[in-house]
Design a protein around this motif. Structure first.
Motif, short mmCIF file in Angstrom:
data_model
loop_
_atom_site.label_atom_id
_atom_site.label_comp_id
_atom_site.label_asym_id
_atom_site.label_seq_id
_atom_site.Cartn_x
_atom_site.Cartn_y
_atom_site.Cartn_z
N TYR A 89 0.83 -1.21 0.00
CA TYR A 89 0.00 0.00 0.00
C TYR A 89 0.86 1.25 0.00
CZ TYR A 89 -3.38 -3.45 1.77
OH TYR A 89 -4.16 -4.56 1.97
N GLN A 90 1.93 1.24 0.80
CA GLN A 90 2.79 2.41 0.89
C GLN A 90 3.52 2.65 -0.43
OE1 GLN A 90 3.14 4.62 3.38
NE2 GLN A 90 1.85 3.63 4.92
N ARG A 91 3.98 1.58 -1.07
CA ARG A 91 4.65 1.73 -2.37
C ARG A 91 3.68 2.26 -3.42
NH1 ARG A 91 7.12 -3.87 -1.37
NH2 ARG A 91 9.15 -3.43 -0.46
N GLU A 92 2.45 1.75 -3.41
CA GLU A 92 1.44 2.23 -4.35
C GLU A 92 1.16 3.71 -4.12
OE1 GLU A 92 -1.78 2.50 -7.12
OE2 GLU A 92 0.03 1.28 -6.95
N HIS A 93 1.14 4.11 -2.85
CA HIS A 93 0.91 5.52 -2.53
C HIS A 93 2.05 6.38 -3.06
CE1 HIS A 93 0.31 9.17 -0.15
NE2 HIS A 93 -0.90 8.73 0.13
N ILE A 94 3.28 5.93 -2.88
CA ILE A 94 4.44 6.69 -3.36
C ILE A 94 4.38 6.85 -4.87
CG2 ILE A 94 6.94 6.60 -3.66
CD1 ILE A 94 7.05 5.22 -0.88
N GLU A 95 4.08 5.76 -5.58
CA GLU A 95 4.01 5.82 -7.04
C GLU A 95 2.87 6.72 -7.51
OE1 GLU A 95 3.73 1.85 -8.44
OE2 GLU A 95 5.71 1.25 -7.68
N ALA A 96 1.70 6.60 -6.87
CA ALA A 96 0.56 7.41 -7.27
C ALA A 96 0.80 8.88 -6.98
CB ALA A 96 -0.70 6.93 -6.54
N LEU A 97 1.44 9.18 -5.85
CA LEU A 97 1.75 10.57 -5.52
C LEU A 97 2.73 11.16 -6.52
CD1 LEU A 97 1.44 12.98 -3.64
CD2 LEU A 97 3.21 11.97 -2.17
N SER A 98 3.72 10.38 -6.91
CA SER A 98 4.69 10.84 -7.90
C SER A 98 4.00 11.13 -9.23
CB SER A 98 5.79 9.79 -8.08
OG SER A 98 6.70 10.19 -9.08
N GLU A 99 3.09 10.24 -9.62
CA GLU A 99 2.35 10.45 -10.87
C GLU A 99 1.46 11.69 -10.78
OE1 GLU A 99 0.32 10.00 -14.56
OE2 GLU A 99 2.32 9.50 -13.80
N ALA A 100 0.81 11.88 -9.64
CA ALA A 100 -0.06 13.05 -9.47
C ALA A 100 0.75 14.34 -9.56
CB ALA A 100 -0.78 12.97 -8.12
N LYS A 160 -6.89 10.03 -12.39
CA LYS A 160 -6.54 8.62 -12.19
C LYS A 160 -5.56 8.46 -11.03
CE LYS A 160 -7.28 7.01 -16.95
NZ LYS A 160 -6.64 6.44 -18.16
N ALA A 161 -4.59 9.38 -10.94
CA ALA A 161 -3.63 9.32 -9.83
C ALA A 161 -4.33 9.54 -8.50
CB ALA A 161 -2.52 10.35 -10.04
N LYS A 162 -5.27 10.46 -8.47
CA LYS A 162 -6.01 10.72 -7.24
C LYS A 162 -6.81 9.49 -6.82
CE LYS A 162 -6.63 15.75 -7.36
NZ LYS A 162 -7.62 16.85 -7.44
N ARG A 174 -6.05 6.39 -7.46
CA ARG A 174 -5.08 5.44 -6.91
C ARG A 174 -4.72 5.81 -5.47
NH1 ARG A 174 0.02 5.02 -10.71
NH2 ARG A 174 0.65 3.55 -9.05
N LEU A 175 -4.55 7.10 -5.23
CA LEU A 175 -4.23 7.55 -3.88
C LEU A 175 -5.37 7.25 -2.92
CD1 LEU A 175 -2.51 10.97 -4.65
CD2 LEU A 175 -1.44 9.02 -3.51
N ARG A 176 -6.60 7.47 -3.36
CA ARG A 176 -7.76 7.21 -2.49
C ARG A 176 -7.82 5.74 -2.09
NH1 ARG A 176 -10.41 10.74 -6.40
NH2 ARG A 176 -10.65 12.81 -5.42
N VAL A 177 -7.62 4.87 -3.07
CA VAL A 177 -7.68 3.44 -2.79
C VAL A 177 -6.54 3.03 -1.84
CG1 VAL A 177 -7.49 1.13 -3.77
CG2 VAL A 177 -8.84 2.88 -4.95
N ALA A 178 -5.31 3.49 -2.13
CA ALA A 178 -4.17 3.15 -1.27
C ALA A 178 -4.39 3.65 0.14
CB ALA A 178 -2.89 3.73 -1.85
#
Length: 229
Positions: A137-148, A187-189, A191-195
């Motif tokens: 979850y934390q890795r997904e958050h980092i990737e989604a935040l970077s994309e956002a 889309k990035a947001k 991903r962040l919501r789900v993570a």
């Protein structure tokens, strides 16, 4: 207690010559510190000075004793500071991939390739791990935040291009770019919501979000569908 040859994975060695696991780990780190120091053309005093600059002094005599095998222990904080001083990562001192053939991950285990040991250390192996989900979850958050962040920066540039376009074709192209960026942001947001919903569900610490992404989290007191997953 001395390890047995068959347990530790050593061949053609007398039992008395087999180092304890802790000695093996320390010898590996010490050898890599020395190799890296020589590669950077640093003296032991240079390295000691750099450690002091970082804020955790390690005297030259301590470094010399460590490299020669006369030091009895090596605290983790020393490994962290030595890695910084040597312009590398702590894990690369513990498992120097490309510079040794094998390491002993734990006591009584057979030696394995440094890459395998490193994957275990940084939770990239395929073994069981109690907190593997939280790491994911934390890795997904980092990737989604970077994309956002990247999408928002691109959107700002596209918006500027729209405002300063001098021809209709330029404006049309800039508007298309801006629309694509806005879609990426949405889309990035999501991903962040789900993570964040999974992190919240498992009672983890929610990572920081910049103010421009404040709408990712539900209003206080509200529960979204993702929160109930």
């Amino acid at each position: 207690m001395t390890q047995h040859e068959s347990d530790a994975g050593y061949d053609n060695e007398d039992e008395d010559d087999v180092p304890e696991w802790a000695d093996h780990v320390m010898a590996t780190v010490a050898a890599e510190v020395r190799r890296r120091r020589k590669e950077l053309r640093m003296s032991a005093q240079d390295l000691a000075d750099r450690c002091e600059e970082i804020g955790h002094p390690i005297p030259r005599s301590v470094i010399a004793n460590m490299e020669s095998g006369r030091r009895a222990n090596l605290p983790l904080v020393d490994v962290m500071v030595l890695a910084k001083a040597l312009r590398t990562n702590p894990i690369c001192l513990i498992y120097p991939i490309g510079y040794i053939a094998e390491v002993q991950r734990l006591p009584y285990e057979h030696r394995i390739a440094p890459w395998e040991a490193m994957c275990w250390f940084i939770a990239q192996d395929s073994g069981s791990l109690a907190d593997r989900d939280m790491l994911r979850y934390q890795r997904e958050h980092i990737e989604a935040l970077s994309e956002a962040n990247a999408a928002m920066a691109s959107e700002s540039y596209a918006q500027y291009a729209v405002q300063h376009a001098t021809r209709a074709t330029q404006r049309a192209e800039a508007l298309r770019d801006q629309a694509a960026c806005l879609e990426r942001i949405d889309k990035a947001k999501q991903r962040l919501r789900v993570a964040r919903s999974f992190i919240r569900r498992d009672r983890g610490l929610l990572p920081y979000l910049p103010p421009e992404l404040a709408d990712v989290d539900p209003p206080v007191g509200n529960t979204t569908e993702e929160d109930t997953l």
